[in-house]
Design an enzyme around this catalytic site. Sequence first.
Site, mmCIF file in Angstrom:
data_model
loop_
_atom_site.group_PDB
_atom_site.id
_atom_site.type_symbol
_atom_site.label_atom_id
_atom_site.label_comp_id
_atom_site.label_asym_id
_atom_site.label_seq_id
_atom_site.Cartn_x
_atom_site.Cartn_y
_atom_site.Cartn_z
ATOM 1 N N SER A 1 0.839 -1.199 0.000
ATOM 2 C CA SER A 1 0.000 0.000 0.000
ATOM 3 C C SER A 1 0.872 1.246 0.000
ATOM 4 O O SER A 1 1.813 1.352 0.783
ATOM 5 C CB SER A 1 -0.869 0.050 1.263
ATOM 6 O OG SER A 1 -1.647 -1.101 1.367
ATOM 7 N N HIS B 1 -4.288 -1.873 -5.286
ATOM 8 C CA HIS B 1 -3.415 -2.977 -5.704
ATOM 9 C C HIS B 1 -3.839 -3.438 -7.096
ATOM 10 O O HIS B 1 -4.937 -3.935 -7.279
ATOM 11 C CB HIS B 1 -3.516 -4.151 -4.737
ATOM 12 C CG HIS B 1 -3.004 -3.848 -3.370
ATOM 13 N ND1 HIS B 1 -1.682 -3.960 -3.042
ATOM 14 C CD2 HIS B 1 -3.631 -3.411 -2.269
ATOM 15 C CE1 HIS B 1 -1.521 -3.609 -1.773
ATOM 16 N NE2 HIS B 1 -2.687 -3.267 -1.276
ATOM 17 N N HIS C 1 -3.239 -10.283 0.965
ATOM 18 C CA HIS C 1 -3.008 -10.299 2.408
ATOM 19 C C HIS C 1 -3.646 -11.516 3.060
ATOM 20 O O HIS C 1 -4.694 -12.000 2.613
ATOM 21 C CB HIS C 1 -3.616 -9.033 3.042
ATOM 22 C CG HIS C 1 -2.947 -7.774 2.607
ATOM 23 N ND1 HIS C 1 -3.276 -7.122 1.442
ATOM 24 C CD2 HIS C 1 -1.959 -7.047 3.183
ATOM 25 C CE1 HIS C 1 -2.517 -6.040 1.315
ATOM 26 N NE2 HIS C 1 -1.706 -5.966 2.358
ATOM 27 N N TYR D 1 -5.304 -11.473 5.712
ATOM 28 C CA TYR D 1 -6.618 -11.133 6.267
ATOM 29 C C TYR D 1 -7.757 -11.321 5.261
ATOM 30 O O TYR D 1 -8.916 -11.306 5.624
ATOM 31 C CB TYR D 1 -6.646 -9.713 6.852
ATOM 32 C CG TYR D 1 -6.373 -8.578 5.875
ATOM 33 C CD1 TYR D 1 -7.256 -8.242 4.855
ATOM 34 C CD2 TYR D 1 -5.222 -7.809 6.003
ATOM 35 C CE1 TYR D 1 -7.012 -7.202 3.974
ATOM 36 C CE2 TYR D 1 -4.956 -6.757 5.129
ATOM 37 C CZ TYR D 1 -5.855 -6.465 4.128
ATOM 38 O OH TYR D 1 -5.595 -5.441 3.253
ATOM 39 N N GLU D 2 -7.421 -11.486 3.972
ATOM 40 C CA GLU D 2 -8.486 -11.631 2.984
ATOM 41 C C GLU D 2 -9.152 -13.007 3.064
ATOM 42 O O GLU D 2 -10.338 -13.144 2.775
ATOM 43 C CB GLU D 2 -7.942 -11.366 1.583
ATOM 44 C CG GLU D 2 -7.526 -9.903 1.413
ATOM 45 C CD GLU D 2 -6.851 -9.637 0.077
ATOM 46 O OE1 GLU D 2 -7.505 -9.779 -0.967
ATOM 47 O OE2 GLU D 2 -5.655 -9.296 0.089
ATOM 48 N N ALA E 1 2.869 -0.309 4.154
ATOM 49 C CA ALA E 1 2.467 0.834 4.969
ATOM 50 C C ALA E 1 2.308 0.320 6.391
ATOM 51 O O ALA E 1 1.884 -0.820 6.593
ATOM 52 C CB ALA E 1 1.146 1.403 4.464
ATOM 53 N N MET F 1 -0.059 -5.194 8.522
ATOM 54 C CA MET F 1 -0.866 -6.388 8.225
ATOM 55 C C MET F 1 -0.266 -7.256 7.127
ATOM 56 O O MET F 1 -0.989 -8.036 6.496
ATOM 57 C CB MET F 1 -2.280 -5.947 7.810
ATOM 58 C CG MET F 1 -2.974 -5.056 8.839
ATOM 59 S SD MET F 1 -4.564 -4.487 8.244
ATOM 60 C CE MET F 1 -4.972 -3.243 9.498
ATOM 61 N N SER F 2 1.041 -7.135 6.885
ATOM 62 C CA SER F 2 1.612 -7.861 5.733
ATOM 63 C C SER F 2 3.066 -8.240 5.994
ATOM 64 O O SER F 2 3.516 -8.279 7.139
ATOM 65 C CB SER F 2 1.534 -6.966 4.486
ATOM 66 O OG SER F 2 2.396 -5.854 4.611
ATOM 67 N N ASN G 1 0.689 6.504 9.967
ATOM 68 C CA ASN G 1 -0.084 6.992 11.140
ATOM 69 C C ASN G 1 0.634 6.556 12.404
ATOM 70 O O ASN G 1 1.454 5.636 12.385
ATOM 71 C CB ASN G 1 -1.499 6.403 11.122
ATOM 72 C CG ASN G 1 -1.494 4.888 11.071
ATOM 73 O OD1 ASN G 1 -1.364 4.295 9.981
ATOM 74 N ND2 ASN G 1 -1.602 4.256 12.232
ATOM 75 N N HIS H 1 -8.506 3.064 6.001
ATOM 76 C CA HIS H 1 -7.647 2.732 4.855
ATOM 77 C C HIS H 1 -7.462 3.959 3.963
ATOM 78 O O HIS H 1 -6.372 4.179 3.422
ATOM 79 C CB HIS H 1 -8.244 1.564 4.068
ATOM 80 C CG HIS H 1 -7.302 1.008 3.037
ATOM 81 N ND1 HIS H 1 -6.035 0.541 3.359
ATOM 82 C CD2 HIS H 1 -7.410 0.870 1.691
ATOM 83 C CE1 HIS H 1 -5.423 0.128 2.252
ATOM 84 N NE2 HIS H 1 -6.235 0.325 1.238
#
Length: 270
Positions: free
Chosen positions: A29, A60, A82, A84-85, A112, A207-208, A231, A243
């Site tokens: 990201s 993406h 990812h 989480y998908e 990110a 998350m990656s 952030n 997001h």
Amino acid sequence: MSLDDAVARSAERIVASGRRPRIAVLLGSGWQPFVDRVRSPSRLPYAQLPAFPVLGVAGHAGELILGQVGAHDVVVLAGRKHTYESGDASVMKGVIATLTACGVTTLVQTNAAGSLDAAVRPGELMLISDHLNIVQRSPLIGETGNQRFVDLRDAYDPALRIQARATAERAGVTLHEGVYAWILGPQFETPAEIRMLQRLGAQAVGMSTVPETILARRHGLRVLALSMITNMGCGLEDEALSHSHTLAVAQAAQASAVPLLEAIVGELEG
Ligand code: HPA
């Protein structure tokens, strides 16, 4: 089709381009504009590569770009899938196996991330020195044989990190360095979780990246990884996370991050 067959077919397609990149750059990201830095690009949609996943997240594209950065032939992966998908930590397994089959020896990852350290600010960059697999999932589940017992000492190659730091210094760009904690997502953390991660010794959270690092080390690839801080971790400051906020801050940070990545990749030495 078995994964081995899918990897062989995907590698054939890439090799048919006539290029033999030794460096792969995986864009997370916020890093997508790096594709415009690739000289003499030729493109292959992931959909034409049977070992590659079909992507779904905004920002993406799901495309592989072969070309040159600095003196190097590179393969750039615009987009990752990812965990989480689907809950599947091995979703990038075919991608990393394909890169290995094509002769890639170095994987440069980008993402990110949220900062856990008051001195590491949104818009800045952090080199990952090590990770915490908070999720405690592995992309190697189901493998047999001794190669699955991967040694993750120096998973983020110390020599490549020295080179990246030197490039950043020459460019006059601040490059922090620290530990990246992988959380599953897709929800952001609670303030209590952020305090936990701080106590565990992490400087950034995202998350990656960790599954791909494990897969890359499984195949003997050297790994370099860069986080774009978008952030402060939830609760550290009075800001709402989303997001679109991640992508908006990333867009502002790209002006310095993308040229730095170009210089780092261009100047990498074996
Ligand atoms: N937490 C997890 N992942 C992230 C964050 C965050 O604060 N920022 C960007 N990706």
